[in-house]
Scaffold this motif. Structure first.
Motif, PDB file in Angstrom:
ATOM      1  N   ILE A  72     -37.683  30.757   3.949  1.00 32.81           N
ATOM      2  CA  ILE A  72     -38.517  31.008   5.128  1.00 32.81           C
ATOM      3  C   ILE A  72     -39.691  31.938   4.833  1.00 32.81           C
ATOM      4  O   ILE A  72     -40.727  31.854   5.506  1.00 32.81           O
ATOM      5  CB  ILE A  72     -37.659  31.570   6.281  1.00 32.81           C
ATOM      6  CG1 ILE A  72     -38.425  31.473   7.609  1.00 32.81           C
ATOM      7  CG2 ILE A  72     -37.210  33.002   5.985  1.00 32.81           C
ATOM      8  CD1 ILE A  72     -37.567  31.760   8.833  1.00 32.81           C
ATOM      9  N   GLN A  73     -39.575  32.810   3.850  1.00 30.06           N
ATOM     10  CA  GLN A  73     -40.652  33.752   3.537  1.00 30.06           C
ATOM     11  C   GLN A  73     -41.645  33.097   2.567  1.00 30.06           C
ATOM     12  O   GLN A  73     -41.299  32.823   1.417  1.00 30.06           O
ATOM     13  CB  GLN A  73     -40.089  35.035   2.937  1.00 30.06           C
ATOM     14  CG  GLN A  73     -39.149  35.782   3.882  1.00 30.06           C
ATOM     15  CD  GLN A  73     -38.799  37.154   3.366  1.00 30.06           C
ATOM     16  OE1 GLN A  73     -39.602  38.075   3.418  1.00 30.06           O
ATOM     17  NE2 GLN A  73     -37.587  37.311   2.858  1.00 30.06           N
TER      18      GLN A  73
ATOM     19  N   ASP B 186     -43.749  30.989  -2.528  1.00 37.26           N
ATOM     20  CA  ASP B 186     -44.884  30.840  -3.433  1.00 37.26           C
ATOM     21  C   ASP B 186     -44.512  31.281  -4.845  1.00 37.26           C
ATOM     22  O   ASP B 186     -44.853  30.613  -5.833  1.00 37.26           O
ATOM     23  CB  ASP B 186     -46.068  31.656  -2.908  1.00 37.26           C
ATOM     24  CG  ASP B 186     -47.230  31.670  -3.884  1.00 37.26           C
ATOM     25  OD1 ASP B 186     -47.819  30.598  -4.128  1.00 37.26           O
ATOM     26  OD2 ASP B 186     -47.556  32.752  -4.409  1.00 37.26           O
ATOM     27  N   MET B 187     -43.800  32.398  -4.956  1.00 40.01           N
ATOM     28  CA  MET B 187     -43.351  32.842  -6.282  1.00 40.01           C
ATOM     29  C   MET B 187     -42.415  31.813  -6.894  1.00 40.01           C
ATOM     30  O   MET B 187     -42.481  31.523  -8.096  1.00 40.01           O
ATOM     31  CB  MET B 187     -42.662  34.204  -6.185  1.00 40.01           C
ATOM     32  CG  MET B 187     -43.617  35.369  -6.079  1.00 40.01           C
ATOM     33  SD  MET B 187     -42.820  36.980  -6.329  1.00 40.01           S
ATOM     34  CE  MET B 187     -41.980  37.165  -4.753  1.00 40.01           C
ATOM     35  N   ALA B 188     -41.519  31.252  -6.066  1.00 37.97           N
ATOM     36  CA  ALA B 188     -40.583  30.242  -6.561  1.00 37.97           C
ATOM     37  C   ALA B 188     -41.327  29.015  -7.082  1.00 37.97           C
ATOM     38  O   ALA B 188     -40.998  28.481  -8.154  1.00 37.97           O
ATOM     39  CB  ALA B 188     -39.613  29.844  -5.449  1.00 37.97           C
TER      40      ALA B 188
ATOM     41  N   GLY C  11     -39.393  26.859   4.957  1.00 37.74           N
ATOM     42  CA  GLY C  11     -38.798  26.460   6.223  1.00 37.74           C
ATOM     43  C   GLY C  11     -37.626  27.344   6.595  1.00 37.74           C
ATOM     44  O   GLY C  11     -37.165  28.171   5.807  1.00 37.74           O
ATOM     45  N   ASP C  12     -37.145  27.141   7.808  1.00 37.92           N
ATOM     46  CA  ASP C  12     -36.083  27.947   8.404  1.00 37.92           C
ATOM     47  C   ASP C  12     -34.724  27.305   8.143  1.00 37.92           C
ATOM     48  O   ASP C  12     -34.544  26.103   8.371  1.00 37.92           O
ATOM     49  CB  ASP C  12     -36.339  28.043   9.924  1.00 37.92           C
ATOM     50  CG  ASP C  12     -35.479  29.079  10.620  1.00 37.92           C
ATOM     51  OD1 ASP C  12     -34.403  29.429  10.084  1.00 37.92           O
ATOM     52  OD2 ASP C  12     -35.873  29.527  11.706  1.00 37.92           O
TER      53      ASP C  12
ATOM     54  N   ILE D   5     -34.851  41.051   5.342  1.00 39.40           N
ATOM     55  CA  ILE D   5     -34.577  39.652   5.685  1.00 39.40           C
ATOM     56  C   ILE D   5     -33.574  39.052   4.717  1.00 39.40           C
ATOM     57  O   ILE D   5     -32.700  38.263   5.116  1.00 39.40           O
ATOM     58  CB  ILE D   5     -35.895  38.850   5.685  1.00 39.40           C
ATOM     59  CG1 ILE D   5     -36.759  39.267   6.886  1.00 39.40           C
ATOM     60  CG2 ILE D   5     -35.631  37.347   5.717  1.00 39.40           C
ATOM     61  CD1 ILE D   5     -38.154  38.677   6.875  1.00 39.40           C
ATOM     62  N   ALA D   6     -33.664  39.423   3.447  1.00 39.94           N
ATOM     63  CA  ALA D   6     -32.748  38.886   2.447  1.00 39.94           C
ATOM     64  C   ALA D   6     -31.340  39.441   2.597  1.00 39.94           C
ATOM     65  O   ALA D   6     -30.367  38.753   2.276  1.00 39.94           O
ATOM     66  CB  ALA D   6     -33.277  39.182   1.044  1.00 39.94           C
ATOM     67  N   ARG D   7     -31.205  40.677   3.094  1.00 37.77           N
ATOM     68  CA  ARG D   7     -29.902  41.343   3.085  1.00 37.77           C
ATOM     69  C   ARG D   7     -29.234  41.421   4.453  1.00 37.77           C
ATOM     70  O   ARG D   7     -28.024  41.582   4.543  1.00 37.77           O
ATOM     71  CB  ARG D   7     -30.067  42.760   2.522  1.00 37.77           C
ATOM     72  CG  ARG D   7     -30.498  42.761   1.065  1.00 37.77           C
ATOM     73  CD  ARG D   7     -30.864  44.140   0.575  1.00 37.77           C
ATOM     74  NE  ARG D   7     -31.260  44.116  -0.834  1.00 37.77           N
ATOM     75  CZ  ARG D   7     -31.798  45.134  -1.481  1.00 37.77           C
ATOM     76  NH1 ARG D   7     -32.016  46.274  -0.833  1.00 37.77           N
ATOM     77  NH2 ARG D   7     -32.135  45.025  -2.752  1.00 37.77           N
TER      78      ARG D   7
END
Length: 245
Positions: A77-78, A83-85, A103-104, A142-144
């Motif tokens: 979602i971020q 983009d880094m991925a 996406g969500d 958001i990740a944790r």
């Protein structure tokens, strides 16, 4: 500066097939949990796999390196992480094997359709409103923490996008194990294999790895525990050498 890098980013070696990954140390980097999940998950020849909440793409990249899966997709979602991925996929020349979609998680079944994958993996946020202090750094929070999706969201969408008999692999925290198993069973994802991970031999487990089968029967194998003599967020060759991951 490498043309693939933006401010505060660096390229790290993954010690698999010569692959590399782009990370931003000020935002969020993958930890040992992602490495262990990639070793625990099984993707067979010609199978397709979806990683829910892929972050910077570590799990699809490692799964492509160590399995014979046909195609891998990471949903994130971020946009900054996605983009880094994508850039990590590109520098490893894996564009034909891995797609990164922004996406969500809560919309995964709408994005990809029902019964679309043989395997789903997830290293979801561990903490809900009752657990700990939310990190002031938003990407890390958001990740944790369950700010944008809950455990139920992840399990529900995994169940929807999996084909009958498909497998769901997740890493989470043992203190939520009762809730995890109840939620999995409610969405017809039957736990079949579980491994507890201990930071030291004399310490209680701090991670649990779970394999589920969509529509599977009620029987679970609890594997021998894994002892990791490393702090989380430390990534070294030894994890491969000792545990074959």
């Amino acid at each position: 500066m490498n043309d693939n890098l933006k401010a505060d980013e660096r390229i790290d070696e993954l010690h698999r097939n010569g692959y590399k990954i782009i990370q931003n140390m000020n935002k969020f980097c993958f930890g040992m949990d992602a490495v262990l999940l990639s070793g625990f998950a099984k993707v067979k020849q010609n199978e397709t796999a979806l990683d829910l909440g892929t972050g910077t793409g570590i799990i699809p990249i490692l799964l492509e390196a160590k399995t014979e899966g046909k195609h891998f997709i990471g949903l994130e979602i971020q946009e900054e992480s996605a983009d880094m991925a994508r850039r990590s996929v590109a520098i490893n020349q894996l564009n034909t094997k891995i797609d990164i979609i922004t996406g969500d998680i809560k919309e995964a079944s709408r994005i990809f359709g029902l019964a679309s994958f043989d395997v789903v993996t997830s290293n979801p946020p561990y903490m809900n409103d009752n657990h700990g202090i939310t990190n002031p750094n938003l990407p890390k929070a958001i990740a944790r923490h369950e700010l944008l999706c809950t455990l139920e969201d992840v399990v529900r969408e995994a169940g929807k996008v999996l084909r009958p008999g498909g497998r769901f692999y997740m890493v989470h925290r043992p203190f939520r194990l009762v809730e995890i198993i109840n939620t999995l069973s409610a969405y017809k994802l039957e736990p079949k294999r579980m491994k507890l991970v201990h930071p030291f031999v004399h310490k209680e487990p701090n991670m649990v790895l779970i394999e589920c089968v969509k529509g599977g029967g009620s029987m679970i194998k609890v594997e021998a525990p894994l002892i990791v003599y490393k702090e989380q967020n430390v990534y070294t060759d030894e994890i491969y050498d000792i545990y074959g991951y």
